[in-house]
Design a protein around this motif. Structure first.
Motif, PDB file in Angstrom:
ATOM      1  N   SER A 155      20.797  -1.643   8.284  1.00  0.00           N
ATOM      2  CA  SER A 155      21.228  -2.907   7.838  1.00  0.00           C
ATOM      3  C   SER A 155      20.518  -3.964   8.621  1.00  0.00           C
ATOM      4  N   ALA A 156      20.263  -3.763   9.922  1.00  0.00           N
ATOM      5  CA  ALA A 156      19.587  -5.030  10.439  1.00  0.00           C
ATOM      6  C   ALA A 156      18.218  -4.917  10.582  1.00  0.00           C
ATOM      7  N   LEU A 157      17.526  -4.101   9.615  1.00  0.00           N
ATOM      8  CA  LEU A 157      16.209  -4.120   9.278  1.00  0.00           C
ATOM      9  C   LEU A 157      15.858  -5.281   8.146  1.00  0.00           C
ATOM     10  N   PRO A 158      14.693  -5.682   8.042  1.00  0.00           N
ATOM     11  CA  PRO A 158      14.310  -6.773   7.190  1.00  0.00           C
ATOM     12  C   PRO A 158      14.132  -6.271   5.754  1.00  0.00           C
ATOM     13  N   SER A 159      14.120  -6.991   4.646  1.00  0.00           N
ATOM     14  CA  SER A 159      14.395  -6.682   3.450  1.00  0.00           C
ATOM     15  C   SER A 159      13.252  -6.203   3.026  1.00  0.00           C
ATOM     16  N   GLY A 160      11.847  -6.450   3.284  1.00  0.00           N
ATOM     17  CA  GLY A 160      10.578  -6.000   3.318  1.00  0.00           C
ATOM     18  C   GLY A 160      10.103  -4.821   3.451  1.00  0.00           C
ATOM     19  N   LEU A 161      11.279  -3.967   3.909  1.00  0.00           N
ATOM     20  CA  LEU A 161      11.086  -2.477   4.267  1.00  0.00           C
ATOM     21  C   LEU A 161      11.712  -1.557   3.418  1.00  0.00           C
ATOM     22  N   LYS A 162      11.396  -0.415   3.061  1.00  0.00           N
ATOM     23  CA  LYS A 162      11.920   0.687   2.509  1.00  0.00           C
ATOM     24  C   LYS A 162      12.295   1.356   3.469  1.00  0.00           C
ATOM     25  N   VAL A 163      13.496   1.846   3.569  1.00  0.00           N
ATOM     26  CA  VAL A 163      14.112   2.674   4.917  1.00  0.00           C
ATOM     27  C   VAL A 163      14.788   4.106   4.295  1.00  0.00           C
ATOM     28  N   GLU A 164      14.497   5.059   4.804  1.00  0.00           N
ATOM     29  CA  GLU A 164      15.176   6.320   4.613  1.00  0.00           C
ATOM     30  C   GLU A 164      15.667   6.895   5.811  1.00  0.00           C
ATOM     31  N   VAL A 165      16.920   6.974   6.143  1.00  0.00           N
ATOM     32  CA  VAL A 165      17.735   7.516   7.026  1.00  0.00           C
ATOM     33  C   VAL A 165      17.617   9.070   6.982  1.00  0.00           C
ATOM     34  N   PHE A 166      17.096   9.805   7.854  1.00  0.00           N
ATOM     35  CA  PHE A 166      16.915  11.237   7.820  1.00  0.00           C
ATOM     36  C   PHE A 166      17.416  11.878   8.792  1.00  0.00           C
ATOM     37  N   ALA A 167      18.198  11.301  10.107  1.00  0.00           N
ATOM     38  CA  ALA A 167      19.030  12.071  10.899  1.00  0.00           C
ATOM     39  C   ALA A 167      19.735  10.963  11.411  1.00  0.00           C
ATOM     40  N   TYR A 168      20.691  11.859  12.420  1.00  0.00           N
ATOM     41  CA  TYR A 168      21.390  10.834  13.403  1.00  0.00           C
ATOM     42  C   TYR A 168      21.372  11.262  14.627  1.00  0.00           C
ATOM     43  N   ASP A 169      20.881  10.620  15.761  1.00  0.00           N
ATOM     44  CA  ASP A 169      20.925  11.113  17.171  1.00  0.00           C
ATOM     45  C   ASP A 169      22.361  10.975  17.794  1.00  0.00           C
ATOM     46  N   GLU A 170      22.515  11.316  18.797  1.00  0.00           N
ATOM     47  CA  GLU A 170      24.015  11.279  19.645  1.00  0.00           C
ATOM     48  C   GLU A 170      23.497  10.607  21.031  1.00  0.00           C
ATOM     49  N   LEU A 171      24.298   9.510  21.301  1.00  0.00           N
ATOM     50  CA  LEU A 171      24.228   9.007  22.548  1.00  0.00           C
ATOM     51  C   LEU A 171      25.272   9.262  23.633  1.00  0.00           C
ATOM     52  N   ILE A 172      24.965   9.637  24.698  1.00  0.00           N
ATOM     53  CA  ILE A 172      25.982  10.210  25.541  1.00  0.00           C
ATOM     54  C   ILE A 172      25.910   9.605  27.056  1.00  0.00           C
ATOM     55  N   LEU A 173      26.831   9.566  27.851  1.00  0.00           N
ATOM     56  CA  LEU A 173      27.000   8.782  29.236  1.00  0.00           C
ATOM     57  C   LEU A 173      26.484   9.842  30.028  1.00  0.00           C
ATOM     58  N   VAL A 174      25.689   9.747  30.837  1.00  0.00           N
ATOM     59  CA  VAL A 174      25.254  10.646  31.919  1.00  0.00           C
ATOM     60  C   VAL A 174      25.046   9.808  33.436  1.00  0.00           C
ATOM     61  N   VAL A 175      25.257  10.616  34.496  1.00  0.00           N
ATOM     62  CA  VAL A 175      25.236  10.196  35.818  1.00  0.00           C
ATOM     63  C   VAL A 175      24.844  11.345  36.580  1.00  0.00           C
ATOM     64  N   GLY A 176      24.430  11.067  37.794  1.00  0.00           N
ATOM     65  CA  GLY A 176      23.602  11.745  38.608  1.00  0.00           C
ATOM     66  C   GLY A 176      24.922  12.812  39.447  1.00  0.00           C
ATOM     67  N   SER A 177      24.394  13.830  39.904  1.00  0.00           N
ATOM     68  CA  SER A 177      25.542  14.913  40.386  1.00  0.00           C
ATOM     69  C   SER A 177      26.268  14.223  41.639  1.00  0.00           C
ATOM     70  N   ALA A 178      25.694  13.388  42.360  1.00  0.00           N
ATOM     71  CA  ALA A 178      26.380  12.638  43.198  1.00  0.00           C
ATOM     72  C   ALA A 178      27.407  11.248  43.199  1.00  0.00           C
ATOM     73  N   HIS A 179      27.293  10.806  41.909  1.00  0.00           N
ATOM     74  CA  HIS A 179      27.462   9.727  41.443  1.00  0.00           C
ATOM     75  C   HIS A 179      29.177  10.007  41.478  1.00  0.00           C
ATOM     76  N   ARG A 180      29.854   8.651  41.730  1.00  0.00           N
ATOM     77  CA  ARG A 180      31.227   8.665  41.943  1.00  0.00           C
ATOM     78  C   ARG A 180      32.036   9.090  40.751  1.00  0.00           C
ATOM     79  N   TRP A 181      31.403   9.131  39.605  1.00  0.00           N
ATOM     80  CA  TRP A 181      32.015   9.480  38.389  1.00  0.00           C
ATOM     81  C   TRP A 181      31.978  11.011  38.012  1.00  0.00           C
ATOM     82  N   SER A 182      30.898  11.761  38.692  1.00  0.00           N
ATOM     83  CA  SER A 182      30.620  12.951  38.395  1.00  0.00           C
ATOM     84  C   SER A 182      31.690  13.847  38.370  1.00  0.00           C
ATOM     85  N   GLN A 183      32.843  13.707  38.776  1.00  0.00           N
ATOM     86  CA  GLN A 183      34.045  14.797  38.667  1.00  0.00           C
ATOM     87  C   GLN A 183      34.746  14.397  37.579  1.00  0.00           C
TER      88      GLN A 183
END
Length: 313
Positions: A155-183
């Motif tokens: 929906s955010a793309l300009p009207s001059g484009l033909k758009v075909e959605v072919f897949a969905y990605d998945e975004l995830i939160l990651v931290v390093g193994s020593a990060h305070r959130w890692s546990q």
């Protein structure tokens, strides 16, 4: 007024316009600088309008120059299409495809597709650029690409484009193994607002999805760092510099090795759409059509991508 314009002169002008520099244009065209200058002056005389103005060592386009640049791009895009069509008549296995993909698709999705395509069509020339989604849209609209692969809401793309959605990605939160959130099993969206996340640059489709996703939880993101490369973000996070929300495709190896830890975010589910974009008035060559046909079946080889359901079944 009828203008009988020489295409070679127009080609010289377009190179000057794209580089904004007469000397660099002359080097790329293998012409002398005076010859390039004379060509521009000849065009201006023929049209009756100034096309460029000097700004120090560089040049800038006038309004007439920008208008001519846009039409020149279209003319040479049609010329390439004509050449592709004639090549296809001689040899349906030949041709050239020019495309761009965002970093996720370009680095993690395209390589196996390209390998299979090359095995089937070894004579087709592939020109692939890795750009952010905003740049891909701009290059597609400017006739510089056959098509592009972008991530984010159609929906955010300009009207001059033909758009075909072919897949969905998945975004995830990651931290390093020593990060305070890692546990932790889970964090709140509000935890991600102030100086916690490493983000891609403005214009990145992934960044837009993250900002909009958190905005739905009334969280305004203020990044700890902004980087233009997914690999740099991963390395920073693994070194303990903050957290990041990234495509699950990009971190499978690091999660398996324990270098990164996946942390759930309460109530936050971000599955940006991967879309194929083409100018609505663009006629794809047979080679480009063949490459597009490889995209959807190729998703069977990428288990981390969620395919768009086939509504015809």
């Amino acid at each position: 007024m009828e203008i009988d314009m020489n295409l070679q002169n127009l080609r010289v002008f377009l190179k000057v316009a794209e580089l904004e520099h007469i000397t660099r244009a002359s080097e790329e065209l293998n012409l002398s600088q005076p010859a390039v200058t004379k060509t521009i002056q000849s065009l201006e005389h023929e049209i009756g309008l100034e096309l460029v103005e000097r700004q120090g060592r560089r040049i800038a386009l006038t309004h007439a120059g920008r208008v001519l640049q846009n039409y020149a791009r279209q003319i040479f895009a049609l010329e390439r299409e004509m050449e592709d069509a004639l090549t296809a008549l001689r040899d349906v296995e030949g041709g050239e495809v020019t495309l761009a993909a965002n970093t996720t698709a370009g680095v993690y999705l395209l390589p196996p597709i390209v390998a299979r395509f090359r095995a089937r069509y070894p004579q087709v020339t592939l020109n692939i650029s890795i750009l952010n989604s905003h740049e891909i849209v701009e290059e597609t609209l400017n006739w510089n690409l056959d098509f592009g692969l972008v991530e984010g809401p159609p929906s955010a793309l300009p009207s001059g484009l033909k758009v075909e959605v072919f897949a969905y990605d998945e975004l995830i939160l990651v931290v390093g193994s020593a990060h305070r959130w890692s546990q932790l099993q889970e964090v709140k969206p509000a935890d991600l607002g102030e100086g916690e996340l490493l983000l891609r640059e403005q214009g990145s489709g992934v960044r837009e999805v993250i900002e909009k996703g958190l905005a739905r939880h009334n969280v305004q993101v203020r990044p700890l760092l902004t980087l233009t490369d997914n690999e740099a973000i991963k390395q920073m996070v693994m070194s303990g510099v903050g957290a990041a929300i990234v495509s699950s495709l990009t971190v499978q190896r690091e999660l398996a090795k324990g270098d990164l830890v996946h942390i759930a975010v309460d109530g936050l589910d971000m599955r940006p759409q991967l879309s194929l974009i083409i100018r609505v008035d663009k006629q794809l060559s047979r080679a480009a059509q063949a490459f597009c046909a490889f995209l959807r079946p190729a998703l069977n080889h990428e288990p981390e991508l969620q395919r768009v359901p086939d509504e015809s079944k």
